[in-house]
Design a protein around this motif. Structure first.
Motif, mmCIF file in Angstrom:
data_model
loop_
_atom_site.group_PDB
_atom_site.id
_atom_site.type_symbol
_atom_site.label_atom_id
_atom_site.label_comp_id
_atom_site.label_asym_id
_atom_site.label_seq_id
_atom_site.Cartn_x
_atom_site.Cartn_y
_atom_site.Cartn_z
ATOM 1 N N THR A 36 28.872 -91.997 -12.617
ATOM 2 C CA THR A 36 28.359 -92.725 -11.449
ATOM 3 C C THR A 36 27.102 -92.104 -10.856
ATOM 4 O O THR A 36 26.411 -92.739 -10.079
ATOM 5 C CB THR A 36 29.423 -92.710 -10.341
ATOM 6 N N GLU A 85 31.929 -98.751 -6.052
ATOM 7 C CA GLU A 85 31.084 -97.633 -6.484
ATOM 8 C C GLU A 85 29.616 -98.068 -6.418
ATOM 9 O O GLU A 85 29.253 -99.096 -6.992
ATOM 10 C CB GLU A 85 31.492 -97.209 -7.906
ATOM 11 N N GLN A 86 28.823 -97.246 -5.773
ATOM 12 C CA GLN A 86 27.403 -97.602 -5.632
ATOM 13 C C GLN A 86 26.632 -97.464 -6.958
ATOM 14 O O GLN A 86 25.640 -98.142 -7.182
ATOM 15 C CB GLN A 86 26.743 -96.724 -4.563
ATOM 16 N N VAL A 115 37.003 -82.278 -2.728
ATOM 17 C CA VAL A 115 38.025 -81.943 -3.729
ATOM 18 C C VAL A 115 37.321 -81.600 -5.043
ATOM 19 O O VAL A 115 36.452 -82.345 -5.488
ATOM 20 C CB VAL A 115 38.967 -83.153 -3.943
ATOM 21 N N VAL A 124 37.183 -80.975 -9.207
ATOM 22 C CA VAL A 124 37.827 -81.573 -10.379
ATOM 23 C C VAL A 124 39.178 -80.889 -10.595
ATOM 24 O O VAL A 124 40.194 -81.535 -10.885
ATOM 25 C CB VAL A 124 36.932 -81.398 -11.629
ATOM 26 N N THR A 125 39.175 -79.573 -10.423
ATOM 27 C CA THR A 125 40.379 -78.755 -10.616
ATOM 28 C C THR A 125 41.588 -79.309 -9.869
ATOM 29 O O THR A 125 42.716 -79.243 -10.354
ATOM 30 C CB THR A 125 40.081 -77.324 -10.105
ATOM 31 N N SER A 183 29.039 -86.029 -8.105
ATOM 32 C CA SER A 183 29.266 -84.653 -8.580
ATOM 33 C C SER A 183 30.096 -84.625 -9.862
ATOM 34 O O SER A 183 29.897 -83.769 -10.726
ATOM 35 C CB SER A 183 29.994 -83.830 -7.523
ATOM 36 N N SER A 184 31.049 -85.552 -9.984
ATOM 37 C CA SER A 184 31.934 -85.517 -11.153
ATOM 38 C C SER A 184 31.157 -85.766 -12.440
ATOM 39 O O SER A 184 31.584 -85.360 -13.519
ATOM 40 C CB SER A 184 33.025 -86.585 -11.042
ATOM 41 N N VAL A 192 28.673 -99.356 -0.231
ATOM 42 C CA VAL A 192 29.284 -99.602 1.087
ATOM 43 C C VAL A 192 28.247 -99.266 2.152
ATOM 44 O O VAL A 192 27.676 -98.168 2.159
ATOM 45 C CB VAL A 192 30.564 -98.755 1.259
ATOM 46 N N VAL A 227 37.908 -88.273 -7.990
ATOM 47 C CA VAL A 227 38.935 -88.416 -6.950
ATOM 48 C C VAL A 227 39.297 -89.882 -6.751
ATOM 49 O O VAL A 227 40.483 -90.243 -6.697
ATOM 50 C CB VAL A 227 38.466 -87.761 -5.627
ATOM 51 N N LEU A 243 35.346 -76.649 -15.280
ATOM 52 C CA LEU A 243 36.204 -75.461 -15.419
ATOM 53 C C LEU A 243 37.393 -75.590 -14.471
ATOM 54 O O LEU A 243 37.216 -75.905 -13.288
ATOM 55 C CB LEU A 243 35.432 -74.181 -15.092
HETATM 56 P P1 FAD Z 1 31.887 -87.678 -6.722
HETATM 57 O O1 FAD Z 1 32.064 -87.460 -8.134
HETATM 58 O O2 FAD Z 1 30.566 -87.340 -6.129
HETATM 59 O O3 FAD Z 1 32.221 -89.172 -6.435
HETATM 60 C C1 FAD Z 1 31.918 -89.805 -5.213
HETATM 61 C C2 FAD Z 1 31.452 -91.186 -5.548
HETATM 62 O O4 FAD Z 1 31.260 -91.925 -4.365
HETATM 63 C C3 FAD Z 1 30.123 -91.187 -6.276
HETATM 64 O O5 FAD Z 1 30.296 -91.813 -7.515
HETATM 65 C C4 FAD Z 1 29.206 -91.948 -5.376
HETATM 66 O O6 FAD Z 1 28.264 -92.701 -6.079
HETATM 67 C C5 FAD Z 1 30.175 -92.796 -4.593
HETATM 68 N N1 FAD Z 1 29.641 -93.244 -3.316
HETATM 69 C C6 FAD Z 1 29.097 -92.470 -2.351
HETATM 70 N N2 FAD Z 1 28.693 -93.209 -1.328
HETATM 71 C C7 FAD Z 1 28.991 -94.490 -1.635
HETATM 72 C C8 FAD Z 1 28.808 -95.727 -0.957
HETATM 73 N N3 FAD Z 1 28.237 -95.798 0.237
HETATM 74 N N4 FAD Z 1 29.254 -96.850 -1.566
HETATM 75 C C9 FAD Z 1 29.861 -96.785 -2.783
HETATM 76 N N5 FAD Z 1 30.028 -95.651 -3.463
HETATM 77 C C10 FAD Z 1 29.605 -94.509 -2.896
HETATM 78 N N6 FAD Z 1 34.662 -78.493 -9.885
HETATM 79 C C11 FAD Z 1 35.582 -77.974 -10.696
HETATM 80 O O7 FAD Z 1 36.762 -78.178 -10.488
HETATM 81 N N7 FAD Z 1 35.251 -77.188 -11.747
HETATM 82 C C12 FAD Z 1 33.958 -76.923 -12.041
HETATM 83 O O8 FAD Z 1 33.652 -76.230 -13.000
HETATM 84 C C13 FAD Z 1 32.965 -77.456 -11.203
HETATM 85 N N8 FAD Z 1 31.681 -77.175 -11.431
HETATM 86 C C14 FAD Z 1 30.720 -77.731 -10.670
HETATM 87 C C15 FAD Z 1 29.400 -77.485 -10.985
HETATM 88 C C16 FAD Z 1 28.404 -78.073 -10.274
HETATM 89 C C17 FAD Z 1 26.978 -77.793 -10.628
HETATM 90 C C18 FAD Z 1 28.724 -78.916 -9.174
HETATM 91 C C19 FAD Z 1 27.662 -79.565 -8.363
HETATM 92 C C20 FAD Z 1 30.040 -79.146 -8.842
HETATM 93 C C21 FAD Z 1 31.057 -78.558 -9.578
HETATM 94 N N9 FAD Z 1 32.405 -78.781 -9.291
HETATM 95 C C22 FAD Z 1 33.352 -78.265 -10.106
HETATM 96 C C23 FAD Z 1 32.808 -79.579 -8.135
HETATM 97 C C24 FAD Z 1 33.172 -81.003 -8.551
HETATM 98 O O9 FAD Z 1 32.181 -81.499 -9.382
HETATM 99 C C25 FAD Z 1 33.315 -81.920 -7.354
HETATM 100 O O10 FAD Z 1 34.035 -81.295 -6.339
HETATM 101 C C26 FAD Z 1 34.027 -83.204 -7.733
HETATM 102 O O11 FAD Z 1 33.415 -83.775 -8.855
HETATM 103 C C27 FAD Z 1 34.014 -84.186 -6.593
HETATM 104 O O12 FAD Z 1 34.572 -85.392 -7.019
HETATM 105 P P2 FAD Z 1 34.512 -86.672 -6.075
HETATM 106 O O13 FAD Z 1 35.142 -87.797 -6.796
HETATM 107 O O14 FAD Z 1 35.033 -86.321 -4.740
HETATM 108 O O15 FAD Z 1 32.957 -86.906 -5.819
#
Ligand code: FAD
Length: 814
Positions: free
Chosen positions: A39, A32-33, A353, A355-356, A42-43, A171, A12, A49
């Motif tokens: 990272t 990014e931490q 949010v 990945v989709t 979750s991503s 952060v 995201v 999928l």
């Molecule tokens: P993240 O990828 O978690 O990124 C957030 C980032 O913020 C991290 O890198 C973290 O290190 C950073 N951060 C946090 N706190 C701080 C701080 N204080 N200072 C600096 N950086 C910080 N979604 C799909 O669409 N299809 C799928 O098939 C799917 N399968 C999944 C399977 C599993 C097992 C799981 C757990 C999730 C799945 N998801 C899937 C959901 C999807 O992975 C997540 O919703 C999505 O990756 C979230 O993205 P994000 O960027 O919001 O979060």
């Protein structure tokens, strides 16, 4: 140009940096931490999928954009999205029926989809036991997203336009001053900023605490496992998978290929909430040990493994080789959290949010920040959609767990939440229970849908349309009986959950005039129906504004989003103030041809048409109860909304109920209300029209007064007034009185999807189903023959002139 800091370089954060810099906001720093770009969030481990079809049009639009964008991306020649297709298999008749409904959603929102038989399912997935499968929904454009790659590719594009990505910057604080964000503090120094976006994924609540902003999401673990190599599964590492993504939702499972292995995700296990304090620190280098990966708990997966082998018997010769409990975010309603916080201006959320939806959600937030409004309607994702009652940690935890449980459930659109209930009740709640109310839930409120006490009123014709089990859920012939009782006699409706505000002060009129479209400068006692537009002229909402005094207004709004929008625009000089009064007050709608016969004898005030005209507001007494009476009607009958303090609500109900006995007054619920409003063509904001629609195409041009002076959205709406609408919110009736529809079905013109139903209900008065639908302008003209596709079956329908009931308003104005 604002300085922007994004917290988090998951999919995201990366997508957002790309979308912001593409819109000319180049001063973007992503903190990014962990390491970049795997990272540890979750991503980093998401199996990626992407199934685009969703009951929400917005979520489907987000997914479609994500697919289109990631299909075009590559990272050093490696793909970011591959359209291997998606296959949802049905093993129960209920699921098979639901896939037909889902096909309709796909066609409504423009996703390619088709139903396929068991043999075709087995052809696409030879491991599948075709005897177990009744059929499947095949979506050729769905596929696999490589989240880390797509993140890095977008980060490169953003960096080329000036963005900076800094790894190992945690952060630890959010700086604020005077209600505005000023920047963030990290373990490696401070970063001043005008705009801070938390894209911290499931760490969101921790960032929220630093900012003093409630972030209603619950981190939960979800199991993902890999089999050992499976015979017959062979894919070169570079493509990973050839067969479609497979969902077995009857057992809360999904599958994809990983080379010669199968990956299995399960939502079947118990909800496993995760405490942020227990989450590990990010690793120094990208590694398989990630904060978002918890240890696999095999016992929780055992039933899912048995179910997997049952569907894919070839797995019996394999085992689970490895697995993990992966952490991600769940919200009370399963939708993302997007938007700027009211508590801290300049502080934005882009969380929960998938990945989709990542690129689509990021585009919406970027447009919102850069251009003031997203081009896609986002009210279902807006961080302010929750009521205060829905923000307690206990509520967020209970509902977050339930969202997990329901991820793959067949959820009926009217299905109320199971708990916590009852949470909010009106003063009449006990009386309603005594009348056998069947309650549904909305915004935390218990809302009577019908009353079993009305059973003696039911006539054979109240069965209405013939209902299949889906349409029969949350419906009763009592709905028709109560609707008829309203049209023929008088009914009491509990309108307490209708949100209301008082706006007062010397600047109150000017403020409301600037916020809305209609002329509000009326004499005290005047009431107006008016619209809230966004700056692009799209309909955010509709309001009923009663001028009670020169400087004092009561405003009925649609949702907490309206409150937030109005608060955000209050004049800085304090000349207008706003106070929400919903909780301390209550409201009864008294409607029907006998409404005056009921109310007048209880009041010394003149309630005649001459003494108290339509769209007027007066303070009167009903028996001992002081009330504010508004002569308005959402059901298209003579009557009033009667407001009083919560303390006197019960007395008001009892007074009206007692006096109504002789007139055959009934209590009526939301079911009747919805049917009656559709007969009258009264639109429901957020359902029938959104920010994607201008007032003219929505049939609401009558509420726009371009000559009254400036207001938000005026310029855009003035331009819209000049052009012929491309599409229209059109009124349809189903030709066969025995059939019905529910909403969100595709509408076919010349056999092809051309629009979609927004609301539908059986009309007791007309003896057939009424539906409102978005259609191309040329198809939206009265008399046009169309079809509403219901569970795959085309139902003949005709566009009708509206309103269908009492176009002369003779029943209201008397
Ligand atoms: P993240 O990828 O978690 O990124 C957030 C980032 O913020 C991290 O890198 C973290 O290190 C950073 N951060 C946090 N706190 C701080 C701080 N204080 N200072 C600096 N950086 C910080 N979604 C799909 O669409 N299809 C799928 O098939 C799917 N399968 C999944 C399977 C599993 C097992 C799981 C757990 C999730 C799945 N998801 C899937 C959901 C999807 O992975 C997540 O919703 C999505 O990756 C979230 O993205 P994000 O960027 O919001 O979060």
């Amino acid at each position: 140009r604002p300085r922007v800091v994004i917290i988090g370089a998951g999919i995201v954060g990366c997508a957002l940096a790309d979308e912001l810099t593409a819109r000319g906001l180049h001063d973007v720093t992503v903190l990014e931490q962990g390491p970049l770009f795997a990272t540890g969030g979750s991503s980093s481990h998401a199996p990626g999928l992407v199934f685009a079809t969703n009951p929400s049009k917005t979520m489907t639009e987000f997914a479609k954009y994500t697919v289109a964008k990631y299909s075009r991306l590559d990272l050093d020649g490696r793909w970011c999205f591959r359209a291997v297709g998606g296959l949802e298999a049905a093993t129960t008749p209920q699921r098979w029926d639901d896939l037909k409904r889902k096909l309709g959603l796909a066609r409504s929102w423009g996703v390619r989809a088709e139903l396929v038989g068991p043999d075709e399912c087995a052809r696409m997935w030879p491991l599948l036991d075709s005897d177990r499968v009744l059929g499947g929904l095949y979506t050729p454009d769905d596929g696999l997203a490589k989240a880390v790659r797509a993140g890095e590719a977008q980060a490169r594009a953003a960096t080329a336009r000036g963005a900076a990505f800094l790894d190992h910057h945690t952060v630890v604080g959010v700086e604020r001053d005077g209600g505005r964000v000023r920047g963030v503090v990290t373990d490696r120094g401070a970063f001043p900023a005008d705009v801070v976006v938390s894209a911290a994924g499931f760490w969101g609540p921790a960032i929220g605490r630093m900012a003093g902003v409630a972030v209603p999401l619950l981190p939960l673990a979800h199991q993902y496992a890999f089999t050992a190599p499976v015979e017959g599964v062979e894919n070169p590492p570079e493509i990973e998978a050839r067969r479609p993504l497979l969902r077995h939702q009857d057992r809360d499972l999904y599958f994809r290929e990983h080379g010669d292995r199968i990956g299995i995700g399960s939502y079947a296990h118990r909800p496993m909430p995760v405490h942020l304090a227990d989450v590990a620190e990010p690793a120094a280098e990208a590694s398989e040990d990630m904060p978002s990966k918890l240890e696999f708990t095999p016992a929780d997966f055992d039933p899912s493994w048995r179910d997997s082998v049952e569907l894919l018997p070839a797995l019996a010769g394999s085992t689970i080789e490895e697995g993990f409990n992966g952490v991600f975010s769940f919200t009370p309603d399963g939708m993302p959290l997007l938007g700027e916080s009211r508590a801290l201006r300049g502080f934005w959320l882009a969380e929960a949010v998938w990945v989709t939806h990542s690129a689509g959600a990021a585009r919406a937030v970027a447009e919102w920040i850069a251009e003031g409004r997203p081009s896609t309607d986002v009210h279902e994702c807006d961080v302010h959609r929750f009521e205060d009652a829905q923000l307690s940690p206990a509520y967020v935890a209970d509902r977050g767990k339930q969202s997990f449980v329901e991820v793959y459930d067949v959820v009926h659109p009217a299905q109320p939440i199971e708990g916590p209930r009852p949470l909010r009740t009106s003063p009449f709640y006990q009386r309603e229970r005594d009348l056998g109310a069947f309650f549904l839930e909305g915004g935390g409120w218990e809302r009577p849908h019908w009353y079993t006490a009305n059973a003696p009123l039911v006539r054979p014709e109240d069965e209405g349309a013939v209902r299949d089990p889906w349409a029969a859920r949350y419906h009763s012939p009592l709905v028709c009986a109560e609707a008829r009782a309203t049209r023929e006699g008088v009914a009491l409706y509990d309108m307490t959950p209708l949100k209301r505000l008082e706006v007062s002060g010397p600047g109150a009129l000017a403020f409301l005039q600037r916020m809305t479209t209609n002329q509000l400068d009326r004499k005290p006692g005047g009431v107006a129906y008016t619209l809230l537009l966004d700056p692009g002229g799209g309909v955010r909402s509709d309001l009923t504004v009663a001028r009670l005094d020169e400087d004092f207004f009561q405003v009925a709004v649609s949702s907490s989003l309206d409150v937030e929008w109005l608060c955000a625009h209050l004049p800085a000089d304090g000349s207008a103030v706003l106070r929400e009064t919903t909780a301390g007050t209550c409201c009864i709608g008294v409607w029907g041809p006998l409404a005056r016969d009921l109310v007048q004898p209880l009041s010394g005030d003149d309630l005649s048409h001459e003494g108290f005209g339509f769209f007027k507001a007066r303070r009167v007494h009903i028996g001992h109860v002081p009330v504010l009476a508004l002569r308005v009607s959402y059901v298209g009958e003579l009557g009033w909304e009667l407001y009083t303090g919560a303390d006197m609500g019960l007395r008001l109900w009892d007074t009206l109920w007692e006096a109504g006995r002789g007139l055959g007054a009934v209590a009526a619920g939301r079911g009747a209300f919805n049917s009656l409003r559709l007969e009258k063509g009264y639109r429901l904001a957020g359902t029938d029209m959104t920010t994607e629609h201008d007032p003219y195409e929505a049939g609401l041009g009558f509420a726009v007064r371009l000559d009254k002076g400036d207001f938000i959205g005026r310029e855009a709406v003035a331009a819209a007034a000049e052009r012929e609408p491309r599409r229209r919110l059109s009124c349809l009736t189903l030709d066969d009185p025995e059939r019905t529809a529910m909403g969100r079905e595709p509408v076919l013109v010349d056999g092809a999807p051309a629009g979609y139903v927004t609301s539908a209900a059986y009309s007791t008065t007309l003896g057939r189903t009424v539906a409102y639908a978005w259609l191309p302008a040329e198809a939206g003209l009265p008399g046009t023959a169309v079809e509403v596709e219901y569970f795959g079956e085309p139902l003949a329908a005709t566009v009708a002139a509206e309103p269908l009931f009492d176009p002369q308003m003779a029943r209201i104005r008397r």
